[in-house]
Write a protein that holds these residues in place. Structure first.
Motif, mmCIF file in Angstrom:
data_model
loop_
_atom_site.group_PDB
_atom_site.id
_atom_site.type_symbol
_atom_site.label_atom_id
_atom_site.label_comp_id
_atom_site.label_asym_id
_atom_site.label_seq_id
_atom_site.Cartn_x
_atom_site.Cartn_y
_atom_site.Cartn_z
ATOM 1 N N LEU A 1 2.329 -9.830 5.849
ATOM 2 C CA LEU A 1 3.032 -8.966 4.900
ATOM 3 C C LEU A 1 2.877 -9.465 3.463
ATOM 4 O O LEU A 1 2.719 -8.671 2.540
ATOM 5 C CB LEU A 1 4.517 -8.878 5.269
ATOM 6 N N LEU A 2 2.911 -10.781 3.277
ATOM 7 C CA LEU A 2 2.697 -11.335 1.937
ATOM 8 C C LEU A 2 1.286 -11.014 1.439
ATOM 9 O O LEU A 2 1.097 -10.651 0.267
ATOM 10 C CB LEU A 2 2.914 -12.852 1.944
ATOM 11 N N ALA A 3 0.305 -11.132 2.335
ATOM 12 C CA ALA A 3 -1.074 -10.822 1.948
ATOM 13 C C ALA A 3 -1.234 -9.346 1.605
ATOM 14 O O ALA A 3 -1.895 -8.987 0.623
ATOM 15 C CB ALA A 3 -2.030 -11.221 3.075
ATOM 16 N N VAL A 4 -0.608 -8.473 2.409
ATOM 17 C CA VAL A 4 -0.692 -7.032 2.148
ATOM 18 C C VAL A 4 -0.017 -6.689 0.824
ATOM 19 O O VAL A 4 -0.532 -5.885 0.025
ATOM 20 C CB VAL A 4 -0.065 -6.243 3.308
ATOM 21 N N ALA A 5 1.148 -7.291 0.556
ATOM 22 C CA ALA A 5 1.843 -7.046 -0.709
ATOM 23 C C ALA A 5 0.994 -7.496 -1.892
ATOM 24 O O ALA A 5 0.965 -6.837 -2.942
ATOM 25 C CB ALA A 5 3.188 -7.775 -0.717
ATOM 26 N N THR A 6 0.276 -8.598 -1.734
ATOM 27 C CA THR A 6 -0.607 -9.095 -2.791
ATOM 28 C C THR A 6 -1.732 -8.112 -3.080
ATOM 29 O O THR A 6 -2.001 -7.764 -4.236
ATOM 30 C CB THR A 6 -1.197 -10.453 -2.382
ATOM 31 N N LEU A 7 -2.389 -7.643 -2.014
ATOM 32 C CA LEU A 7 -3.489 -6.685 -2.185
ATOM 33 C C LEU A 7 -2.981 -5.377 -2.776
ATOM 34 O O LEU A 7 -3.663 -4.755 -3.600
ATOM 35 C CB LEU A 7 -4.175 -6.444 -0.843
ATOM 36 N N LEU A 8 -1.794 -4.961 -2.360
ATOM 37 C CA LEU A 8 -1.230 -3.719 -2.882
ATOM 38 C C LEU A 8 -0.934 -3.841 -4.383
ATOM 39 O O LEU A 8 -1.230 -2.923 -5.158
ATOM 40 C CB LEU A 8 0.048 -3.369 -2.122
ATOM 41 N N ALA A 9 -0.354 -4.974 -4.798
ATOM 42 C CA ALA A 9 -0.067 -5.175 -6.223
ATOM 43 C C ALA A 9 -1.358 -5.182 -7.040
ATOM 44 O O ALA A 9 -1.434 -4.573 -8.115
ATOM 45 C CB ALA A 9 0.687 -6.487 -6.429
ATOM 46 N N ALA A 10 -2.400 -5.855 -6.529
ATOM 47 C CA ALA A 10 -3.681 -5.885 -7.238
ATOM 48 C C ALA A 10 -4.295 -4.488 -7.303
ATOM 49 O O ALA A 10 -4.862 -4.098 -8.335
ATOM 50 C CB ALA A 10 -4.636 -6.857 -6.554
ATOM 51 N N ALA A 11 -4.184 -3.725 -6.200
ATOM 52 C CA ALA A 11 -4.737 -2.364 -6.184
ATOM 53 C C ALA A 11 -4.017 -1.464 -7.181
ATOM 54 O O ALA A 11 -4.643 -0.628 -7.845
ATOM 55 C CB ALA A 11 -4.639 -1.784 -4.773
ATOM 56 N N ILE A 12 -2.703 -1.621 -7.298
ATOM 57 C CA ILE A 12 -1.936 -0.830 -8.271
ATOM 58 C C ILE A 12 -2.405 -1.134 -9.686
ATOM 59 O O ILE A 12 -2.582 -0.229 -10.511
ATOM 60 C CB ILE A 12 -0.428 -1.127 -8.115
ATOM 61 N N VAL A 13 -2.646 -2.416 -9.978
ATOM 62 C CA VAL A 13 -3.116 -2.800 -11.313
ATOM 63 C C VAL A 13 -4.488 -2.203 -11.591
ATOM 64 O O VAL A 13 -4.724 -1.618 -12.658
ATOM 65 C CB VAL A 13 -3.157 -4.337 -11.448
ATOM 66 N N LEU A 14 -5.404 -2.329 -10.638
ATOM 67 C CA LEU A 14 -6.763 -1.818 -10.838
ATOM 68 C C LEU A 14 -6.762 -0.304 -11.005
ATOM 69 O O LEU A 14 -7.485 0.242 -11.852
ATOM 70 C CB LEU A 14 -7.650 -2.222 -9.651
#
Length: 270
Positions: free
Chosen positions: A130-143
């Motif tokens: 879940l921490l990894a998914v939240a990280t990827l999601l935050a990066a995807a939102i920024v991009l």
């Protein structure tokens, strides 16, 4: 939990005071984001030092704050910060679980003093996922936000930024020049006789001419400089760290390049 929040509040107020006093460094966003997730890890680690490992690894309050800290990194508008903070949270929590596993018999029911339940690796692995998914999601939102921002700030005809982008960027550059006591130059560039050119050869030829002028200006400036289409046939060039004499020479070079620029005339449809 209250103590961790109070420490975080005190540190955030300290950073706010520094920023209001014009203290800014490029690494500040990364440092504060890493500090956010580290404070959560520190709060969980405190339970280990108090002899409550089950509370540390099965905590249902402080662990969720990781997601707030990771989600908040999207406000930094830098995907690298989101990835770095998320990776730090994942590694820190994994280290916390491993220390608890090696230091205590986590299957001992007497360690669960607050009803957090038994320890099992399946739950811990799901937390790490879940921490990894939240990280990827935050990066995807920024991009995604950066892509949308570029689309809204880009002039469709010439490909250079538009006036809206310039209005925001120029304020930042002027503030930077004042902070570091550096010069900054600005040049207005207007294409001569453009209306007559349009009337003679048509708007399609005018579009070609504007695209060629924009490319010529881009080729003549530094990577740190900025050129935008200000409106119609007008462009604005911003030269951070350049005095008026150097800027005049640069703009003269642009003028000579554009003056010698061949403009192919599109064939008009009958």
């Amino acid at each position: 939990g209250i103590l961790t929040c109070l420490v975080a509040l005190a540190l955030s107020l300290g950073v706010q005071v520094l920023l209001r006093r014009d203290f800014y460094r490029p690494w500040l966003g990364l440092a504060t984001s890493l500090l956010d997730v580290t404070l959560v890890s520190t709060g969980l680690a405190a339970f280990l030092f108090m002899g409550e490992p089950i509370t540390a690894v099965n905590n249902r309050l402080l662990f969720e704050v990781y997601f707030i800290a990771i989600g908040a990194t999207a406000l930094r508008y830098d995907a690298r910060i989101s990835l770095a903070a998320g990776l730090a949270a994942t590694v820190q929590y994994l280290g916390l679980v491993l220390i608890a596993h090696l230091s205590y018999d986590l299957l001992d029911p007497t360690l669960d003093r607050h009803g957090y339940g038994e320890f099992d690796w399946a739950t811990q692995i799901s937390r790490l996922v879940l921490l990894a998914v939240a990280t990827l999601l935050a990066a995807a939102i920024v991009l995604r936000s950066q892509w949308l921002r570029r689309q809204s700030w880009s002039d469709r005809l010439t490909g250079v930024p538009n006036r809206g982008y310039f209005d925001e960027r120029v304020q930042a550059e002027l503030a930077r020049a004042r902070r570091y006591r550096e010069p900054v130059a600005l040049a207005m560039i207007d294409v001569d006789h453009f209306k007559k050119f349009n009337d003679t050869w048509g708007h399609a030829a005018g579009d070609v001419a504007l695209r060629l002028v924009a490319r010529a200006i881009l080729a003549a400036i530094r990577q740190s400089d900025l050129v935008v289409r200000y409106g119609g046939e007008e462009f604005v060039a911003l030269f951070p760290g350049m005095d008026s004499a150097a800027a005049y020479e640069r703009v003269e070079e642009i003028r000579r390049t554009v003056a010698a620029l061949p403009v192919p005339i599109p064939r008009r449809s009958k």
